[in-house]
Design an enzyme around this catalytic site. Structure first.
Site, PDB file in Angstrom:
ATOM      1  N   SER A   1       5.431  -4.237  -3.252  1.00 41.89           N
ATOM      2  CA  SER A   1       6.423  -5.286  -3.010  1.00 41.89           C
ATOM      3  C   SER A   1       5.833  -6.230  -1.970  1.00 41.89           C
ATOM      4  O   SER A   1       4.840  -5.889  -1.303  1.00 41.89           O
ATOM      5  CB  SER A   1       7.730  -4.696  -2.461  1.00 41.89           C
ATOM      6  OG  SER A   1       7.554  -4.340  -1.093  1.00 41.89           O
TER       7      SER A   1
ATOM      8  N   THR B   1       3.483   1.935   6.381  1.00 39.16           N
ATOM      9  CA  THR B   1       4.226   2.772   5.432  1.00 39.16           C
ATOM     10  C   THR B   1       3.274   3.406   4.417  1.00 39.16           C
ATOM     11  O   THR B   1       2.240   2.824   4.074  1.00 39.16           O
ATOM     12  CB  THR B   1       5.308   1.946   4.703  1.00 39.16           C
ATOM     13  OG1 THR B   1       5.539   2.507   3.410  1.00 39.16           O
ATOM     14  CG2 THR B   1       4.917   0.506   4.489  1.00 39.16           C
TER      15      THR B   1
ATOM     16  N   LYS C   1       2.673  -5.096   5.365  1.00 38.65           N
ATOM     17  CA  LYS C   1       2.133  -3.959   6.115  1.00 38.65           C
ATOM     18  C   LYS C   1       0.617  -3.850   5.889  1.00 38.65           C
ATOM     19  O   LYS C   1      -0.120  -3.457   6.783  1.00 38.65           O
ATOM     20  CB  LYS C   1       2.826  -2.668   5.687  1.00 38.65           C
ATOM     21  CG  LYS C   1       4.321  -2.642   5.966  1.00 38.65           C
ATOM     22  CD  LYS C   1       4.606  -2.484   7.440  1.00 38.65           C
ATOM     23  CE  LYS C   1       6.050  -2.170   7.725  1.00 38.65           C
ATOM     24  NZ  LYS C   1       6.361  -2.110   9.143  1.00 38.65           N
TER      25      LYS C   1
ATOM     26  N   TYR D   1       7.171  -6.915   0.815  1.00 41.33           N
ATOM     27  CA  TYR D   1       7.314  -6.203   2.108  1.00 41.33           C
ATOM     28  C   TYR D   1       6.110  -5.294   2.351  1.00 41.33           C
ATOM     29  O   TYR D   1       5.458  -5.355   3.400  1.00 41.33           O
ATOM     30  CB  TYR D   1       8.605  -5.370   2.115  1.00 41.33           C
ATOM     31  CG  TYR D   1       8.531  -4.179   3.043  1.00 41.33           C
ATOM     32  CD1 TYR D   1       8.463  -4.342   4.421  1.00 41.33           C
ATOM     33  CD2 TYR D   1       8.487  -2.864   2.530  1.00 41.33           C
ATOM     34  CE1 TYR D   1       8.364  -3.236   5.277  1.00 41.33           C
ATOM     35  CE2 TYR D   1       8.391  -1.770   3.380  1.00 41.33           C
ATOM     36  CZ  TYR D   1       8.321  -1.964   4.745  1.00 41.33           C
ATOM     37  OH  TYR D   1       8.213  -0.883   5.575  1.00 41.33           O
ATOM     38  N   HIS D   2       5.809  -4.441   1.371  1.00 42.83           N
ATOM     39  CA  HIS D   2       4.682  -3.516   1.563  1.00 42.83           C
ATOM     40  C   HIS D   2       3.385  -4.288   1.805  1.00 42.83           C
ATOM     41  O   HIS D   2       2.516  -3.864   2.564  1.00 42.83           O
ATOM     42  CB  HIS D   2       4.548  -2.592   0.351  1.00 42.83           C
ATOM     43  CG  HIS D   2       5.664  -1.588   0.253  1.00 42.83           C
ATOM     44  ND1 HIS D   2       6.720  -1.736  -0.603  1.00 42.83           N
ATOM     45  CD2 HIS D   2       5.887  -0.439   0.940  1.00 42.83           C
ATOM     46  CE1 HIS D   2       7.545  -0.706  -0.450  1.00 42.83           C
ATOM     47  NE2 HIS D   2       7.072   0.085   0.475  1.00 42.83           N
TER      48      HIS D   2
END
Ligand SMILES: NC(=O)c1ccc[n+]([C@@H]2O[C@H](COP(=O)([O-])OP(=O)(O)OC[C@H]3O[C@@H](n4cnc5c(N)ncnc54)[C@H](O)[C@@H]3O)[C@@H](O)[C@H]2O)c1
Length: 390
Positions: free
Chosen positions: A180, A145, A186, A182-183
């Site tokens: 975050s 992302t 990645k 989540y990021h």
């Protein structure tokens, strides 16, 4: 060409599986554990566009297009399963969508942060090891992302930049500053993939993808049994999709904080075309390549205004109401991103946010009641500092 789509039941995975099988006649093997369906239910919401079971989807696809999609149900966290499918099919290309894609979900509490890490980082590690053993020639197309870069006060290149430090020069990975947990998964994936390419000679394109919007693709529009999911809740609804759902039910459009947060965006149909383009232009053996995948840069206030204006033309009356920002992020910042590599490979964008909002609203209006039913999950209860509050 044999293509394995990991995450084939998802928002992007299902339409891509159909596109590759229909338009390109590729042999498509879809893989999913249906966890996205469960996690949206856990939040208390559901897709605004009703979606069918995988069996029904595949049957309807075959009826409409006369083509087959093979499907394997399983979890990438289970190495034996991953080994089994890679060994069985030995794909030429693996498109890896199969991760938890939600920043808010990862910020609920420790359990959700750990779950997101275990799912995303371990799933990708399992895949890398299985590829090394059974399909080292395959092209791994991995979805990262744009959020990996954060919002630095300098231009954002495509993955790498030349730097001079104390009189010496090198080309190094551009710093990642995730916003975050989540990021952050990645970012860990990117590092693990880069290492696997370096030490095992795998080849991969790591896509730094902007925020995707849209309700349809050429194939999903043909039959209501083929639609892809469309979420609008605080955890799984991305911003343009969420604003369109809000507009349809007369809910205020709710930019977070000042609304000057600037991001890259692309239409779901262009997303499919970007991935096809990348597939046809594989990297060399051992190459780890980063591509920034977006077609427009806009801030959240601009998007809210576009949805408001187009909504008015359709007889809706959306108001814009800025609300407290649940996230910890810069609300005003520099943002200048390179996105040239896809153009160099021959990709040209077809859609803009302006073209798309009208048909998105038109597609959603018939499902107003479903959106109404779950509307209490639109306003954020998950906060970056406090976690989940009721
Ligand atoms: N949609 C966007 O705007 C966007 C933007 C940037 C990046 N991405 C990335 O693109 C990818 C696809 O996004 P999406 O919006 O289609 O998400 P999605 O949640 O709809 O699709 C992911 C699919 O993978 C499956 N999955 C998750 N974990 C799995 C596991 N361990 N084993 C097997 N299947 C698993 C889910 O059930 C789901 O169907 C994600 O990796 C996401 O982070 C999406």
């Amino acid at each position: 060409m044999k293509v394995m789509v990991l995450g084939a039941d998802g928002y992007l995975g299902w339409p891509l599986s159909m596109k590759l099988a229909n338009k390109y006649d590729y042999e498509v093997i879809g893989v999913d554990n249906f966890s996205r369906r469960e996690r949206v239910r856990e939040i208390g919401s559901d897709s605004a566009l009703p979606i069918r079971s995988m069996d029904e989807r595949i049957r309807a696809f075959e009826e409409n297009f006369g083509k087959k999609i093979i499907f394997e149900e399983g979890d990438l966290r289970d190495y034996e399963f991953v080994e089994k499918i890679i060994k069985k099919y030995r794909p030429d290309v693996i498109v890896h969508f199969a991760e938890i894609p939600s920043a808010p979900y990862s910020m609920i509490d420790v359990h959700h942060a750990v779950e997101t890490h275990e799912n995303n980082v371990n799933g990708t590690l399992n895949l890398l090891f299985a590829m090394k053993e059974f399909s080292p020639e395959a092209h791994l197309i991995k979805l990262g992302t744009m959020g990996e870069y954060g919002t630095p006060n300098i231009d954002i290149p495509e993955g790498f930049f030349e730097i001079e430090y104390r009189g010496r020069k090198d080309v190094l990975p551009f710093p990642r500053q995730a916003g975050s947990f989540y990021h952050q998964t990645k970012v860990h994936d990117s590092n693990n993939i880069m290492l696997a390419c370096k030490i095992w000679g795998l080849r991969s394109t790591d896509i730094m993808q902007g925020v995707v919007y849209g309700t349809r693709t050429d194939e999903t529009a043909v039959d209501e049994r083929l639609v892809t999911r469309f979420d609008f809740d605080e955890a799984f609804g991305t911003v343009i999709n969420r604003f369109c759902a809000q507009a349809v039910i007369g809910h205020p459009l709710t930019p977070y904080g000042k609304g000057n947060q600037t991001r890259g965006f692309l239409n779901i149909m262009d997303t499919m075309r970007c991935i096809e383009t990348i597939m046809r232009n594989p990297p060399k053996e051992g190459e780890y390549r980063v591509v920034n995948q977006l077609t427009e840069v806009l801030n959240i206030n601009e998007i809210a205004e576009k949805v408001q204006n187009i909504g008015k033309e359709l007889g809706l009356d959306p108001v814009i109401e800025r609300i407290e920002n649940p996230r910890v992020e810069a609300e005003e910042h520099y943002y200048n991103v390179d996105y040239k590599k896809l153009g160099e490979m021959g990709f040209r964008r077809k859609y803009t946010v302006d073209d798309s909002i009208r048909y998105m609203l038109e597609d959603l209006i018939p499902h107003k009641e479903r959106i109404e039913k779950y509307k209490r999950h639109i306003i954020p209860k998950i906060k970056w500092r406090e976690g989940l509050s009721e």
